[in-house]
Motif scaffolding. Structure first.
Motif, PDB file in Angstrom:
ATOM      1  N   ARG A  53       0.828  -1.207   0.000  1.00  0.00           N
ATOM      2  CA  ARG A  53       0.000   0.000   0.000  1.00  0.00           C
ATOM      3  C   ARG A  53       0.863   1.258   0.000  1.00  0.00           C
ATOM      4  O   ARG A  53       0.566   2.236  -0.708  1.00  0.00           O
ATOM      5  N   LEU A  54       1.935   1.246   0.785  1.00  0.00           N
ATOM      6  CA  LEU A  54       2.815   2.413   0.816  1.00  0.00           C
ATOM      7  C   LEU A  54       3.506   2.601  -0.524  1.00  0.00           C
ATOM      8  O   LEU A  54       3.796   3.739  -0.931  1.00  0.00           O
ATOM      9  N   GLN A  55       3.792   1.507  -1.216  1.00  0.00           N
ATOM     10  CA  GLN A  55       4.381   1.616  -2.551  1.00  0.00           C
ATOM     11  C   GLN A  55       3.454   2.405  -3.483  1.00  0.00           C
ATOM     12  O   GLN A  55       3.892   3.283  -4.229  1.00  0.00           O
ATOM     13  N   LYS A  56       2.155   2.096  -3.375  1.00  0.00           N
ATOM     14  CA  LYS A  56       1.176   2.787  -4.226  1.00  0.00           C
ATOM     15  C   LYS A  56       1.062   4.266  -3.839  1.00  0.00           C
ATOM     16  O   LYS A  56       0.954   5.141  -4.701  1.00  0.00           O
ATOM     17  N   LEU A  57       1.064   4.524  -2.536  1.00  0.00           N
ATOM     18  CA  LEU A  57       0.926   5.895  -2.067  1.00  0.00           C
ATOM     19  C   LEU A  57       2.124   6.746  -2.498  1.00  0.00           C
ATOM     20  O   LEU A  57       1.989   7.903  -2.922  1.00  0.00           O
ATOM     21  N   VAL A  58       3.325   6.190  -2.336  1.00  0.00           N
ATOM     22  CA  VAL A  58       4.538   6.931  -2.706  1.00  0.00           C
ATOM     23  C   VAL A  58       4.563   7.190  -4.204  1.00  0.00           C
ATOM     24  O   VAL A  58       4.937   8.287  -4.664  1.00  0.00           O
ATOM     25  N   ALA A  59       4.133   6.184  -4.982  1.00  0.00           N
ATOM     26  CA  ALA A  59       4.095   6.368  -6.442  1.00  0.00           C
ATOM     27  C   ALA A  59       3.137   7.486  -6.814  1.00  0.00           C
ATOM     28  O   ALA A  59       3.395   8.284  -7.730  1.00  0.00           O
ATOM     29  N   ALA A  60       2.030   7.574  -6.083  1.00  0.00           N
ATOM     30  CA  ALA A  60       1.051   8.630  -6.375  1.00  0.00           C
ATOM     31  C   ALA A  60       1.576   9.999  -5.973  1.00  0.00           C
ATOM     32  O   ALA A  60       1.343  10.996  -6.668  1.00  0.00           O
ATOM     33  N   THR A  61       2.313  10.093  -4.875  1.00  0.00           N
ATOM     34  CA  THR A  61       2.830  11.389  -4.418  1.00  0.00           C
ATOM     35  C   THR A  61       4.001  11.850  -5.275  1.00  0.00           C
ATOM     36  O   THR A  61       4.263  13.053  -5.361  1.00  0.00           O
ATOM     37  N   ASN A  62       4.738  10.924  -5.889  1.00  0.00           N
ATOM     38  CA  ASN A  62       5.845  11.320  -6.759  1.00  0.00           C
ATOM     39  C   ASN A  62       5.340  12.141  -7.927  1.00  0.00           C
ATOM     40  O   ASN A  62       6.018  13.048  -8.422  1.00  0.00           O
ATOM     41  N   ASP A  63       4.152  11.806  -8.389  1.00  0.00           N
ATOM     42  CA  ASP A  63       3.577  12.565  -9.500  1.00  0.00           C
ATOM     43  C   ASP A  63       3.235  13.986  -9.070  1.00  0.00           C
ATOM     44  O   ASP A  63       3.219  14.915  -9.890  1.00  0.00           O
ATOM     45  N   ASP A  64       2.977  14.167  -7.771  1.00  0.00           N
ATOM     46  CA  ASP A  64       2.612  15.489  -7.253  1.00  0.00           C
ATOM     47  C   ASP A  64       3.821  16.230  -6.682  1.00  0.00           C
ATOM     48  O   ASP A  64       3.678  17.330  -6.141  1.00  0.00           O
ATOM     49  N   ASN A  65       5.004  15.600  -6.774  1.00  0.00           N
ATOM     50  CA  ASN A  65       6.238  16.180  -6.234  1.00  0.00           C
ATOM     51  C   ASN A  65       6.099  16.540  -4.753  1.00  0.00           C
ATOM     52  O   ASN A  65       6.473  17.632  -4.316  1.00  0.00           O
TER      53      ASN A  65
END
Length: 628
Positions: A53-65
């Motif tokens: 789940r954290l992998q998904k969250l971090v991937a999503a936040t990378n797009d938002d910088n």
């Protein structure tokens, strides 16, 4: 308590203020997790390696910088998240019964599966639960308690069902196989009192009581307790009386004041739910729960205004075993606003339920095995009725102390049990006497009505001695008591256990035949119901005593004719005394009674005149000489 340590590295989590947690290392943190009101400054790599789940969250936040992520709905909150984070870092973390469910639910939320990494947190927690927690009696109870704040996660992960099954299985096991620690403070065992017997210097092994598990379950919230008891019932290995003992213990611990028959001020909604749940869990088997406990439960249900259906069913259960109750159990306080102290209507309903149960028991009997199924229950039924009548008599004596108690409530309740078989009416007499004492202003007709409930022939010698000197009783009752006591004494001396009143005596009793004095008796009916004075009672006792002397002399002579003559002479004297006492109380002039013959008003008529009077008298009506 069982526990499990995970990881080997020292715990390097630090706190700054009340809401900041960080890992003290040389490497700077590169991600922030907002969990509830706490900020965690951590490193991506150890966390992402174990949490999908954290992998998904971090991937999503990378797009938002952005290096900051919000986790608000994780079960267990910041504490559970910290356990999972420490596991990811390989730091030492200790799991026990208090935190293991929160950690399990948080790990499920973070998707710490075996597919992400072998030996992940979910796997390790499941091993700990199955090999340690669910095998421990007290740990299973603690874990079940913690699941309530973690719903619906704990339910979906089947932690609740596993706990229920573990607890129910252990509670249902043979007591000889119970080897674990449990709480049992309600009754001390012989060994705890220092009275345990020894055999060849060796202490006998301590036996485990059947209800050993009852006290530990009292710590559970009512919702969980209901599910545990229901699960235990489904296994059908625990007797109904042990279930009843468990419910009793739970009510005593969870309802303040329940043991004293009252509920202290508090959360009414919470207490109402608790009482209704206990009523719902009551075993169906008759006698499995003490009647005293059921009556306390009814008292609580009335005070908390529980549902009508639940109260009706509870009253039906009480009616089935009302013979076990005591008068103190039945003293239910009347609702606020009532003029009376006690709720007599509810007790009357309970007695009516008892009667209905008795009648249903007979109607349900089959025609097969007639001797065993009909005669035996009848003996049991009669014994139960005797006990209920005795309890009601004691109850009436208690409620009679209420100055606002209407006569109708007293009489209605007493009349219900008047058909019950009982050898003595002493208890009823005490109740009637108490009512007359506390309600001195009742009318003559009311005094007569309440005294009719009592059968003077069923009073003991002690009760008779009290009654003949009781100035609260109507003259009619005093005369009856004196006559019956004297006839009983005479018959006892003659060896007759069931004496009948002689015709001459019968004519003296109110309601008997009166011959030429019929109009006088009709005019003086009120005086029969008046209160006798001490002089009246003494005169009556003295004249009646002559009957015994006359009867004794005739027995010695063996002459039945002499005995009858002596009886008539004494009866005549008695009649004269009674009539003169009654006339002396009349306020009207003597001219009003000019029709009365001198033989009727004479205090000492001759034997001949008495015999003539008996000859004139109309035949006595066949009736029981009692006020019942």
């Amino acid at each position: 308590m069982k526990f499990m340590k995970l990881g080997s590295k020292p715990d390097s989590f630090q706190t700054e203020g009340n809401n900041i947690r960080y890992v003290a290392t040389e490497l700077a943190t590169d991600i922030v997790f907002n969990v509830g009101d706490v900020k965690f400054y951590l490193h991506k790599f150890p966390l992402l390696s174990k949490s999908a789940r954290l992998q998904k969250l971090v991937a999503a936040t990378n797009d938002d910088n952005s290096d900051e992520m919000l986790i608000q709905d994780i079960p267990g909150g910041p504490a559970a998240f910290e356990i999972c984070a420490k596991f990811c870092y390989g730091m030492t973390v200790t799991l026990n019964a208090y935190n293991v469910v929160a950690a399990r639910c948080a790990a499920e939320y973070l998707e710490m599966y075996e597919t992400v990494e072998k030996g992940n947190l979910i796997y390790k927690i499941e091993v700990f639960l199955n090999t340690s927690i669910f095998r421990s009696w007290k740990d299973s109870i603690i874990v079940l308690q913690t699941t309530r704040s973690l719903l619906p996660w704990s339910e979906e992960l089947k932690v609740v069902s596993h706990c229920l099954d573990s607890i129910a299985t252990k509670a249902s096991i043979d007591t000889s196989k119970v080897e674990w620690s449990y709480t049992y403070n309600r009754r001390k065992l012989p060994s705890e009192n220092g009275n345990d017997p020894h055999w060849n210097g060796m202490r006998k092994p301590q036996s485990v009581p059947k209800d050993w598990w009852v006290e530990d379950l009292c710590e559970l919230h009512i919702d969980l307790y209901k599910r545990v008891i229901s699960t235990i019932k489904t296994k059908e290995r625990v007797s109904a009386d042990v279930i009843g003992e468990a419910l009793n213990a739970y009510a005593l611990q969870r309802l303040p004041g329940f043991g004293k028959g009252m509920i202290q001020n508090g959360d009414v909604t919470k207490y109402r739910s608790l009482v209704e749940t206990i009523m719902w869990l009551l075993p169906t088997e008759k006698g499995s729960v003490p009647c005293g406990f059921l009556l306390k439960l009814l008292r609580a249900a009335i005070m908390l205004e529980c549902g009508e259906m639940e109260r009706t069913e509870l009253m039906r259960k009480i009616g089935q075993q009302l013979e076990e109750a005591t008068a103190a159990d039945l003293l239910i306080r009347a609702p606020s606003g009532d003029t009376t102290v006690y709720d007599v209507d509810t007790v009357q309903s309970l007695v009516e339920e008892f009667l209905a149960c008795e009648q249903n028991a007979y109607s349900d009997l089959s025609l097969e095995n007639e001797f065993q199924k009909i005669r035996s229950p009848r003996m049991t039924s009669d014994a139960s009725k005797v006990k209920v009548a005795k309890v009601v008599d004691c109850y009436l004596a208690e409620i009679s102390k209420d100055p606002n108690l209407p006569l109708a409530k007293f009489v209605n309740l007493a009349e219900i049990v008047s058909i019950f078989p009982r050898q003595s009416h002493d208890g009823l007499y005490r109740a009637i006497d108490m009512y007359l004492k506390e309600h001195p202003r009742i009318s003559k007709s009311e005094r007569k009505r309440i005294c009719r409930l009592m059968d003077c022939r069923k009073l003991s010698v002690e009760a008779c001695m009290h009654a003949v000197q009781n100035e609260r009783l109507p003259l009619r009752v005093v005369v009856q008591v004196l006559f019956f006591e004297q006839i009983r004494a005479t018959a006892s001396a003659a060896g007759n256990s069931t004496p009948d009143l002689p015709g001459s005596i019968r004519s003296l009793l109110p309601g008997g035949s009166h011959g030429s004095s019929r109009s006088t008796t009709t005019n003086t009916e009120e005086d029969w119901d008046s209160i006798p004075t001490a002089d009246d009672i003494q005169a009556l006792k003295g004249e009646i005593a002559t009957l015994r002397l006359a009867g004794g002399n005739s027995d010695k002579n063996g002459n039945d004719g002499c005995k009858i003559d002596a009886e008539k002479v004494t009866a005549g004297k008695m009649k004269g005394i009674l009539m003169s006492k009654i006339f002396s109380k009349l306020r009207s002039s003597k001219d009003k009674y000019g029709e009365i013959s001198s033989s009727d008003t004479s205090e000492s008529p001759s034997p001949g005149s008495t015999t003539a009077e008996e000859t004139k008298s109309t035949p006595s009506r066949s009736r029981r000489h009692s006020v019942s």
